[in-house]
Design a protein around this motif. Structure first.
Motif, short mmCIF file in Angstrom:
data_model
loop_
_atom_site.label_atom_id
_atom_site.label_comp_id
_atom_site.label_asym_id
_atom_site.label_seq_id
_atom_site.Cartn_x
_atom_site.Cartn_y
_atom_site.Cartn_z
N LYS A 10 -5.55 -6.84 -25.96
CA LYS A 10 -4.71 -5.71 -26.32
C LYS A 10 -3.93 -6.06 -27.58
O LYS A 10 -4.01 -7.17 -28.11
N THR A 11 -3.15 -5.09 -28.04
CA THR A 11 -2.36 -5.30 -29.26
C THR A 11 -1.40 -6.46 -29.09
O THR A 11 -1.22 -7.28 -30.00
N ALA A 12 -0.78 -6.56 -27.92
CA ALA A 12 0.16 -7.66 -27.68
C ALA A 12 -0.54 -9.01 -27.72
O ALA A 12 0.00 -10.00 -28.24
N ASP A 13 -1.78 -9.08 -27.19
CA ASP A 13 -2.53 -10.34 -27.24
C ASP A 13 -2.88 -10.73 -28.67
O ASP A 13 -2.75 -11.90 -29.06
N ILE A 14 -3.30 -9.77 -29.48
CA ILE A 14 -3.62 -10.05 -30.88
C ILE A 14 -2.37 -10.54 -31.62
O ILE A 14 -2.41 -11.49 -32.41
N ALA A 15 -1.22 -9.87 -31.36
CA ALA A 15 0.02 -10.27 -32.01
C ALA A 15 0.41 -11.68 -31.62
O ALA A 15 0.86 -12.48 -32.46
N GLU A 16 0.23 -12.04 -30.35
CA GLU A 16 0.58 -13.39 -29.90
C GLU A 16 -0.34 -14.43 -30.51
O GLU A 16 0.10 -15.53 -30.86
#
Length: 227
Positions: A10-16
């Motif tokens: 998800k977007t949060a995983d990519i950001a992390e």
């Protein structure tokens, strides 16, 4: 950070993984939809494992682009130190994110809305996505049940029509049998009447013959006296 094999990010995983803010990830995804493979899980975009590297590469490309000098300023001939890698991309995208957050806060303040910077919790996103999948499965099951009901209805209709034809044929046969029974009854009644008539005639003739025999048994003198 390497994601588990086969995991949808998800977007949060990519950001992390990349160190880029989520708003920056969304901004890159909106501007480069053809370069970044993604799918929809409900209304939430998810990405393949290789998407993290693509996001980082795009951020590095954008951080390395030269901006045109302002009018009236002298071009600096000394070598400039470029920010490369994740740090430069993070700085640029963070400024974009902060600017957008400030605009959203201004709009919320003008409209009277309250709340955080617009970030939706990951748990809420997962819950909404799971509910979307459940609704999709329910819709599929309802569609399957409707198709089954329609098929059963058509089958029952055909069976009812077959039974109606069989009942009509049986009624015709019963009417034919009733007609034959009435015919036989009439023949039997006629036979009974004829038999009764014959019996009566036979009785009459029997009485006549008996009377004549009794008369013949009389003597001549007795017969003459009866005359």
């Amino acid at each position: 950070m390497k994601p588990p094999a086969g995991k949808r990010l998800k977007t949060a995983d990519i950001a992390e993984m990349t160190g880029i803010p989520e708003e920056g990830i969304r901004d890159i995804a909106r501007r480069h939809p053809n370069r970044i493979p993604s799918k929809k899980m409900g209304r939430i975009p998810v990405y393949d494992e290789k998407a993290a590297g693509i996001f980082s590469a795009i951020a590095e490309e954008e951080s390395g682009e030269e901006r045109p000098p302002s009018p009236g300023t002298k071009k600096n001939t000394s070598p400039a130190v470029k920010e490369t890698g994740k740090a430069g991309a993070s700085s640029r995208l963070s400024s974009i994110s902060n600017t957008r957050e400030e605009k959203e806060k201004t709009v919320r303040a003008a409209t009277g809305e309250t709340g955080s910077g617009g970030r939706v919790p990951t748990q809420l996103i997962n819950t909404v996505a799971m509910q979307g999948q459940q609704f999709s499965r329910f819709a599929d099951r309802i569609t399957t049940l409707e198709d089954t009901v329609v098929a059963d209805r058509e089958s029952c209709k055909e069976r009812i029509e077959l039974l109606e034809r069989q009942v009509a044929a049986l009624q015709e046969q019963m009417e034919a049998v009733d007609s034959w029974i009435e015919h036989v009854d009439r023949r039997l009644d006629a036979g009974d009447a004829r038999t009764t008539e014959l019996a009566r005639e036979t009785h009459t003739w029997t009485e006549y013959v008996r009377h004549e025999l009794a008369y013949l048994r009389l003597s001549w003198w007795q017969r003459r006296q009866q005359k």
